[in-house]
Motif scaffolding. Structure first.
Motif, PDB file in Angstrom:
ATOM      1  N   PHE A   2       0.824  -1.210   0.000  1.00 16.92           N
ATOM      2  CA  PHE A   2       0.000   0.000   0.000  1.00 16.92           C
ATOM      3  C   PHE A   2       0.859   1.262   0.000  1.00 16.92           C
ATOM      4  O   PHE A   2       0.432   2.300  -0.518  1.00 16.92           O
ATOM      5  CB  PHE A   2      -0.954  -0.003   1.196  1.00 16.92           C
ATOM      6  CG  PHE A   2      -2.222  -0.775   0.932  1.00 16.92           C
ATOM      7  CD1 PHE A   2      -3.112  -0.341  -0.045  1.00 16.92           C
ATOM      8  CD2 PHE A   2      -2.513  -1.930   1.626  1.00 16.92           C
ATOM      9  CE1 PHE A   2      -4.276  -1.044  -0.309  1.00 16.92           C
ATOM     10  CE2 PHE A   2      -3.679  -2.641   1.366  1.00 16.92           C
ATOM     11  CZ  PHE A   2      -4.565  -2.200   0.397  1.00 16.92           C
ATOM     12  N   ASP A   3       2.043   1.191   0.558  1.00 12.16           N
ATOM     13  CA  ASP A   3       2.958   2.326   0.471  1.00 12.16           C
ATOM     14  C   ASP A   3       3.339   2.579  -0.985  1.00 12.16           C
ATOM     15  O   ASP A   3       3.348   3.724  -1.454  1.00 12.16           O
ATOM     16  CB  ASP A   3       4.200   2.057   1.321  1.00 12.16           C
ATOM     17  CG  ASP A   3       5.003   3.309   1.618  1.00 12.16           C
ATOM     18  OD1 ASP A   3       4.452   4.425   1.511  1.00 12.16           O
ATOM     19  OD2 ASP A   3       6.184   3.185   1.979  1.00 12.16           O
TER      20      ASP A   3
ATOM     21  N   MET B 150      -8.315  -2.503  -0.129  1.00 10.93           N
ATOM     22  CA  MET B 150      -8.188  -2.593   1.326  1.00 10.93           C
ATOM     23  C   MET B 150      -9.025  -3.729   1.903  1.00 10.93           C
ATOM     24  O   MET B 150      -8.570  -4.476   2.779  1.00 10.93           O
ATOM     25  CB  MET B 150      -8.591  -1.254   1.957  1.00 10.93           C
ATOM     26  CG  MET B 150      -7.628  -0.109   1.640  1.00 10.93           C
ATOM     27  SD  MET B 150      -8.264   1.532   2.078  1.00 10.93           S
ATOM     28  CE  MET B 150      -8.113   1.473   3.870  1.00 10.93           C
ATOM     29  N   GLN B 151     -10.242  -3.903   1.393  1.00  6.40           N
ATOM     30  CA  GLN B 151     -11.088  -4.987   1.884  1.00  6.40           C
ATOM     31  C   GLN B 151     -10.520  -6.343   1.488  1.00  6.40           C
ATOM     32  O   GLN B 151     -10.514  -7.276   2.293  1.00  6.40           O
ATOM     33  CB  GLN B 151     -12.502  -4.825   1.353  1.00  6.40           C
ATOM     34  CG  GLN B 151     -13.277  -3.711   2.040  1.00  6.40           C
ATOM     35  CD  GLN B 151     -14.711  -3.637   1.564  1.00  6.40           C
ATOM     36  OE1 GLN B 151     -14.975  -3.397   0.381  1.00  6.40           O
ATOM     37  NE2 GLN B 151     -15.653  -3.823   2.472  1.00  6.40           N
TER      38      GLN B 151
ATOM     39  N   LEU C  90     -12.086   7.438  10.339  1.00  5.53           N
ATOM     40  CA  LEU C  90     -12.198   6.654  11.568  1.00  5.53           C
ATOM     41  C   LEU C  90     -12.713   5.247  11.285  1.00  5.53           C
ATOM     42  O   LEU C  90     -12.252   4.268  11.858  1.00  5.53           O
ATOM     43  CB  LEU C  90     -13.096   7.374  12.586  1.00  5.53           C
ATOM     44  CG  LEU C  90     -12.461   8.580  13.277  1.00  5.53           C
ATOM     45  CD1 LEU C  90     -13.507   9.323  14.096  1.00  5.53           C
ATOM     46  CD2 LEU C  90     -11.298   8.140  14.180  1.00  5.53           C
ATOM     47  N   THR C  91     -13.687   5.155  10.388  1.00  4.33           N
ATOM     48  CA  THR C  91     -14.085   3.865   9.819  1.00  4.33           C
ATOM     49  C   THR C  91     -14.189   4.090   8.321  1.00  4.33           C
ATOM     50  O   THR C  91     -14.625   5.175   7.866  1.00  4.33           O
ATOM     51  CB  THR C  91     -15.443   3.367  10.368  1.00  4.33           C
ATOM     52  OG1 THR C  91     -16.436   4.361  10.141  1.00  4.33           O
ATOM     53  CG2 THR C  91     -15.350   3.071  11.846  1.00  4.33           C
ATOM     54  N   VAL C  92     -13.817   3.098   7.545  1.00  2.64           N
ATOM     55  CA  VAL C  92     -13.765   3.300   6.093  1.00  2.64           C
ATOM     56  C   VAL C  92     -14.667   2.362   5.307  1.00  2.64           C
ATOM     57  O   VAL C  92     -14.992   2.648   4.155  1.00  2.64           O
ATOM     58  CB  VAL C  92     -12.312   3.183   5.569  1.00  2.64           C
ATOM     59  CG1 VAL C  92     -11.456   4.315   6.090  1.00  2.64           C
ATOM     60  CG2 VAL C  92     -11.703   1.839   5.945  1.00  2.64           C
TER      61      VAL C  92
ATOM     62  N   GLU D 171      -7.201  -3.122   8.438  1.00  2.00           N
ATOM     63  CA  GLU D 171      -7.987  -2.662   9.566  1.00  2.00           C
ATOM     64  C   GLU D 171      -9.001  -1.599   9.125  1.00  2.00           C
ATOM     65  O   GLU D 171      -8.701  -0.773   8.257  1.00  2.00           O
ATOM     66  CB  GLU D 171      -7.068  -2.083  10.649  1.00  2.00           C
ATOM     67  CG  GLU D 171      -6.241  -3.126  11.388  1.00  2.00           C
ATOM     68  CD  GLU D 171      -4.911  -3.474  10.731  1.00  2.00           C
ATOM     69  OE1 GLU D 171      -3.997  -3.903  11.445  1.00  2.00           O
ATOM     70  OE2 GLU D 171      -4.803  -3.312   9.487  1.00  2.00           O
ATOM     71  N   ASN D 172     -10.178  -1.648   9.732  1.00  2.00           N
ATOM     72  CA  ASN D 172     -11.280  -0.778   9.323  1.00  2.00           C
ATOM     73  C   ASN D 172     -11.135   0.624   9.918  1.00  2.00           C
ATOM     74  O   ASN D 172     -11.850   1.016  10.840  1.00  2.00           O
ATOM     75  CB  ASN D 172     -12.624  -1.390   9.723  1.00  2.00           C
ATOM     76  CG  ASN D 172     -13.799  -0.601   9.158  1.00  2.00           C
ATOM     77  OD1 ASN D 172     -13.627   0.274   8.320  1.00  2.00           O
ATOM     78  ND2 ASN D 172     -14.997  -0.909   9.626  1.00  2.00           N
ATOM     79  N   GLY D 173     -10.204   1.364   9.390  1.00  2.00           N
ATOM     80  CA  GLY D 173     -10.067   2.766   9.744  1.00  2.00           C
ATOM     81  C   GLY D 173      -9.253   3.032  10.990  1.00  2.00           C
ATOM     82  O   GLY D 173      -8.757   2.124  11.663  1.00  2.00           O
TER      83      GLY D 173
END
Length: 465
Positions: free
Chosen positions: A239-240, A409-410, A462-464, A415-417
């Motif tokens: 992801f970077d 991401m999913q 905070l959550t995505v 992590e979710n946000g």
């Protein structure tokens, strides 16, 4: 001669109009810079990159490289986990085979701090080293860059070269020693760049040192080392790479960046998007679309892991000259303010939020925010990553790219946000305060941002899902 110069300027302007006709990247046919009225913005960009050698098993050549340089004593830097693994063993074997005199420092901290940098600097100054070798991820390579810099500038105080406003940002005038970098992760691209990032503990925020003189002399990109990455390391470092390419591709154009330097030595390493860095960013996005998903969950997929290892270097060449913007600027306080997060597959004995994880957390919110200023760039990036953008309007560009990122991401089980990393709404003012000093990168965003804008992006992250 004047007519020739005019043809060159016309060609560059035509290239920019073809590349993108959006407000942030196109001129709408107007000539933006003339010799009659010198602009306050820059008019040139400079490409700088380490020499790169790519190939399976290329690490075995490193001993010969140091002999070819005439090195008398090499400082080898790595971390306490890698020192036990095959990449370091292969490197040491080559040094022994070719009679290279060296000393090993394995005290590099994963996600380095000003204190860990200073410890490495003390080691570098303890012996007459005339060359450096870094074997590891971005933490190792960045630590070696810092040790090399301060060894060669013994009168400098630590903050002299650190990016302002935390440090003084002085230009580096003295020559550094040769540095060979052997990356073992597919993420930072640090083998190609003149940047060294660290946590500045007094402020609980990341900052860094950015100067072309820090670039490694040679990057040995050996895809065999990518096969040793654990799943989460492959995920976060990937992801970077992805954000490096997206941010450099959507950064403000080089000829809209200000101030215009009064001397070329003051032209920053991060200059804004430009026709050459765009080539590397686009190539990276194509590779990520094809191989990223495969590379994370199958360490034995040699083709996928090798391609992502190459993409890391590609993205490094691109962003090392164009720069990054909000995802990275906002990531620094996210990582610097960590309380207790300890991700799987990382051997650190302290709480960390891996760099790639801290960067991607805000990416959907960031690109929704920046898209109105250069929608064509955002749609093109989404298309390169595999999205069908047929019929999509400029107003939809941010959401289209955000959805592509969320899909990645999913799939990667990220992590979710920020809430999953231990942050709450009441932390947002501190996260904003930690982002504001990062103007070396945030000013490269195509859309200026207020503190309220930053707070909104943090809140949306905070959550995505």
């Amino acid at each position: 001669m004047a007519s020739g110069r005019g043809r060159v300027l016309s060609m560059l302007q035509a290239m920019e109009r073809v590349s993108c006709r959006c407000p942030a990247h196109g001129s709408g046919g107007a000539v933006r810079h003339t010799t009659a009225t010198p602009p306050s913005t820059d008019y040139a960009f400079e490409m700088a990159c380490s020499n790169i050698r790519y190939g399976p098993g290329v690490t075995q050549e490193v001993g010969m490289d140091f002999n070819n340089m005439g090195a008398k004593k090499v400082c080898v830097m790595t971390d306490s986990n890698l020192v036990k693994l095959s990449p370091v063993k292969a490197t040491i074997e080559s040094l022994h085979k070719h009679g290279v005199n060296f000393e090993l420092y394995d005290g590099v901290r994963v996600e380095p701090t000003n204190e860990s940098f200073e410890d490495a600097i003390r080691f570098a100054r303890s012996q007459p080293f005339d060359a450096f070798l870094a074997v590891g991820g971005g933490s190792v390579m960045d630590t070696a860059k810092a040790a090399n810099l301060y060894l060669c500038n013994p009168e400098a105080e630590f903050l002299d070269y650190v990016n302002p406003p935390i440090g003084k940002g002085k230009p580096i005038l003295g020559k550094v020693k040769p540095l060979i970098a052997v990356p073992t992760t597919s993420g930072t691209g640090s083998e190609t760049t003149g940047v060294a990032i660290f946590d500045y503990l007094p402020l609980h925020a990341k900052t860094g040192i950015a100067n072309r003189e820090l670039r490694p002399t040679l990057g040995l990109v050996d895809p065999l080392h990518a096969l040793a990455m654990p799943e989460r390391v492959a995920c976060y470092s990937g992801f970077d790479v992805l954000c490096h390419a997206l941010e450099s591709y959507t950064a403000i154009p080089y000829n809209q960046r200000s101030p215009r330097p009064d001397n070329p030595i003051h032209r920053p390493a991060y200059q804004g998007s430009n026709p050459i860095s765009d080539v590397w960013a686009e190539a990276t996005l194509r590779i990520m679309a094809k191989y990223f998903r495969r590379s994370v969950y199958d360490a034995g997929d040699v083709e996928a892991r090798s391609q992502i290892h190459m993409a890391s270097a590609f993205a490094g060449i691109g962003f090392g000259n164009a720069g990054v913007h909000l995802c990275h600027g906002m990531s620094y306080p996210i990582a610097g303010m960590v309380r207790s997060h300890q991700p799987a597959d990382y051997s650190a004995q302290h709480a960390i939020i891996p760099h790639g994880l801290s960067v991607v957390m805000t990416s959907p919110a960031v690109f929704r925010f920046t898209a109105p200023l250069c929608p064509e760039r955002h749609l093109r990036a989404a298309e390169l990553l595999g999205a069908d953008v047929t019929g999509k309007s400029a107003a939809q560009a941010g959401e289209v790219l955000a959805e592509v990122l969320l899909d990645f991401m999913q799939f990667m089980k990220v992590e979710n946000g920020l809430s999953a990393l231990g942050y709450k709404s009441e932390d947002i003012p501190a996260l904003v305060r930690g982002t504001v000093p990062q103007h070396r990168v945030t000013k490269l965003a195509p859309r200026p941002q207020s503190e309220d804008d930053l707070a909104k992006m943090f809140e949306d992250s905070l959550t995505v899902y």
